[in-house]
Design an enzyme around this catalytic site. Structure first.
Site, PDB file in Angstrom:
ATOM      1  N   ILE A  13       0.831  -1.205   0.000  1.00  0.00           N
ATOM      2  CA  ILE A  13       0.000   0.000   0.000  1.00  0.00           C
ATOM      3  C   ILE A  13       0.865   1.254   0.000  1.00  0.00           C
ATOM      4  CG2 ILE A  13      -1.696   1.331   1.311  1.00  0.00           C
ATOM      5  CD1 ILE A  13      -2.882  -1.317   2.271  1.00  0.00           C
ATOM      6  N   ASP A  53      13.903   3.411   9.497  1.00  0.00           N
ATOM      7  CA  ASP A  53      13.444   2.258  10.270  1.00  0.00           C
ATOM      8  C   ASP A  53      12.628   2.811  11.429  1.00  0.00           C
ATOM      9  OD1 ASP A  53      13.069   0.131  12.003  1.00  0.00           O
ATOM     10  OD2 ASP A  53      15.129  -0.595  11.873  1.00  0.00           O
ATOM     11  N   ASN A  80       2.661   4.527   7.339  1.00  0.00           N
ATOM     12  CA  ASN A  80       2.125   3.328   6.709  1.00  0.00           C
ATOM     13  C   ASN A  80       2.807   2.046   7.185  1.00  0.00           C
ATOM     14  OD1 ASN A  80       0.938   1.698   4.297  1.00  0.00           O
ATOM     15  ND2 ASN A  80       3.149   1.506   4.044  1.00  0.00           N
ATOM     16  N   SER A 129      -6.347  -0.008  11.123  1.00  0.00           N
ATOM     17  CA  SER A 129      -7.165  -1.155  10.730  1.00  0.00           C
ATOM     18  C   SER A 129      -8.442  -1.205  11.548  1.00  0.00           C
ATOM     19  CB  SER A 129      -6.387  -2.459  10.934  1.00  0.00           C
ATOM     20  OG  SER A 129      -7.227  -3.578  10.717  1.00  0.00           O
ATOM     21  N   LYS A 156      -3.113  -1.865  16.442  1.00  0.00           N
ATOM     22  CA  LYS A 156      -3.810  -0.950  15.546  1.00  0.00           C
ATOM     23  C   LYS A 156      -4.847  -0.119  16.306  1.00  0.00           C
ATOM     24  CE  LYS A 156      -1.830  -1.558  11.561  1.00  0.00           C
ATOM     25  NZ  LYS A 156      -1.143  -0.435  10.872  1.00  0.00           N
TER      26      LYS A 156
END
Length: 228
Positions: A13, A53, A80, A129, A156
């Site tokens: 994504i 990172d 992301n 999510s 999430k």
């Protein structure tokens, strides 16, 4: 020009979001922890690469310093980077899941805040999510209710709460969380689910291109606000 940084953008994504934002005229920095993969992705896109990172403070600081030196500001941050953490449920796995999916948002956002404040319309999009939604995981009509992924779901949920709290703490910057939809990526390959990344990235892009009157502190998918 709109200056955009996307974490975990060497594939999935993140990569497709970068492609769609480049098509809209953004200058996109592909953040990736692996230099070889990141540089290859950036070259394929026509973007710029920065090693990043999200679990390493020094790496994050260096990445934002690179953007600062080249651009002097940051207009859009897309958090992301994420991991599924589906194998083992134990202490080390939990720490890893939260370090990437939640603490990583804190690391990158805190490092980016000074640059975002230099933008005329600063935007932060956290890719989260609906597995972190009590409503979704307890709704038998939703696929989330059939997926036992405790570490991913909990981390999430934390990412979504961070979005709301950052929006409250920094009213001059728009922070929004997005559920991009189940997507066929390396992360979900073992589960055999998901739609093309093009469709899911198209859910992220509108929040990365909001106007000055756009919303903040929201949690949504392609159909609008989600219960939480």
């Amino acid at each position: 020009m709109t200056i955009t940084l996307i974490t975990g953008a060497n594939k999935g994504i993140g990569f497709e979001t970068a492609r769609q934002l480049l098509a809209r005229g953004h200058v996109v920095y592909v953040g990736a922890r692996d230099p070889e993969r990141g540089e290859k992705a950036a070259a394929a896109l026509g973007a710029r690469f920065v090693r990043l990172d999200v679990t390493d403070d020094a790496s994050v600081a260096a990445a934002l310093a690179t953007v600062d030196a080249a651009e002097g500001r940051l207009d859009v941050l897309v958090n992301n980077a994420g991991i599924l953490a589906s194998e083992t449920v134990d202490g080390p796995s939990a720490l890893r899941a939260f370090d990437v999916n939640a603490v990583g948002i804190v690391r990158v956002t805190e490092a980016a805040l000074p640059l975002l404040r230099k933008s005329a319309n600063p935007l932060v999009v956290n890719v989260t999510s609906s597995l972190g939604s009590f409503w979704a995981v307890n709704n038998p009509e939703r696929v989330e209710s059939t997926l036992p992924l405790p570490l991913y779901a909990a981390s999430k949920a934390a990412a979504t709460m961070l979005t709301v709290q950052y929006a409250k703490a920094h009213p001059g910057i728009k922070f929004n969380a997005v559920e991009p939809g189940a997507t066929a990526t390396d992360m979900t390959a073992a589960m055999g689910i998901g739609r093309p990344v093009e469709e899911s990235a198209a859910v992220v892009v509108p929040l990365a291109t909001l106007g000055v009157d756009g919303p903040t502190g929201t949690f949504s998918d392609e159909n609008g606000p989600l219960p939480w």
